[in-house]
Design a protein around this motif. Sequence first.
Motif, PDB file in Angstrom:
ATOM      1  N   GLU A 219       0.833  -1.209   0.000  1.00 23.22           N
ATOM      2  CA  GLU A 219       0.000   0.000   0.000  1.00 23.22           C
ATOM      3  C   GLU A 219       0.865   1.255   0.000  1.00 23.22           C
ATOM      4  O   GLU A 219       0.529   2.244  -0.667  1.00 23.22           O
ATOM      5  N   GLN A 220       1.985   1.195   0.713  1.00 20.32           N
ATOM      6  CA  GLN A 220       2.901   2.335   0.743  1.00 20.32           C
ATOM      7  C   GLN A 220       3.503   2.578  -0.637  1.00 20.32           C
ATOM      8  O   GLN A 220       3.653   3.734  -1.083  1.00 20.32           O
ATOM      9  N   GLN A 221       3.869   1.507  -1.331  1.00 23.39           N
ATOM     10  CA  GLN A 221       4.422   1.636  -2.674  1.00 23.39           C
ATOM     11  C   GLN A 221       3.400   2.238  -3.641  1.00 23.39           C
ATOM     12  O   GLN A 221       3.741   3.035  -4.515  1.00 23.39           O
ATOM     13  N   GLU A 222       2.140   1.846  -3.501  1.00 22.74           N
ATOM     14  CA  GLU A 222       1.084   2.390  -4.362  1.00 22.74           C
ATOM     15  C   GLU A 222       0.919   3.889  -4.140  1.00 22.74           C
ATOM     16  O   GLU A 222       0.711   4.647  -5.096  1.00 22.74           O
ATOM     17  N   ILE A 223       1.044   4.336  -2.896  1.00 20.29           N
ATOM     18  CA  ILE A 223       0.929   5.758  -2.587  1.00 20.29           C
ATOM     19  C   ILE A 223       2.088   6.534  -3.228  1.00 20.29           C
ATOM     20  O   ILE A 223       1.895   7.599  -3.809  1.00 20.29           O
ATOM     21  N   LEU A 224       3.293   5.951  -3.133  1.00 19.20           N
ATOM     22  CA  LEU A 224       4.473   6.623  -3.678  1.00 19.20           C
ATOM     23  C   LEU A 224       4.426   6.693  -5.205  1.00 19.20           C
ATOM     24  O   LEU A 224       5.010   7.609  -5.810  1.00 19.20           O
ATOM     25  N   GLN A 225       3.751   5.753  -5.821  1.00 19.73           N
ATOM     26  CA  GLN A 225       3.653   5.756  -7.277  1.00 19.73           C
ATOM     27  C   GLN A 225       2.650   6.816  -7.745  1.00 19.73           C
ATOM     28  O   GLN A 225       2.669   7.267  -8.846  1.00 19.73           O
TER      29      GLN A 225
END
Length: 225
Positions: A219-225
């Motif tokens: 979920e953190q990676q999706e936010i950063l993308q």
Amino acid sequence: MHYRIIDMASDPRNGQFAYFRGMTFPFAGLTVEMDITDMMAARGSRPFFLSLLYAVVRAANAVPQLRRRLLPDGRVAEYDWCAPSYTVMKPDGTGVYVYCLLEDDLSSYEKFVAEGKRRQRETLERGTLTEDGDVLSHFFVSCVPWLYYTQIKEPAGGADDSNPRFAWGKYREENGRTMLPMSLFINHALCDGWHVAQFYQNLERELAKLSKYLKAQNEQQEILQ
């Protein structure tokens, strides 16, 4: 690896210890179906074997009896921590041992996976079936990814062989869940069914924690993308 000597004469299991020490085959094993659905959903492209191994090693180290070993002089040692020793397959189909000394990195999934990958590359380049470090401190780990099994029989070097063996096979879908056969083989002189049950209970918790952590990372990676 550091260990302390256990005085089995005053240990609560002194009777069981003496009883099973007198047997020519003092071993016991159990295979349990583990639900790895959530871990598989959260894993993404991360390595399956090392992800599962991370949870297994954490769960096993939390049971002191699984860290106990018979020394050559007959005394019992309890290690502070035990590292996994497992095999990887070479292109010709033969296996070589990988020993991962990951005590300092066990709290970090990323460090565990990175170190596991590094050691696997080194071992494959070396290409010999040798064991490193204090072999008594190892957890012996194996995997049969081609078969879903319900029972497995492990080899032992003799009645005093005291390294626990962990093994798992091919996972499969069952009623919408992903199930995996997980086996534990122990020397009964050093631990009982209760300690085996503790391992499986610990593993359930470790898999749940790992799944939650990986999901949060995704979920953190999706936010950063």
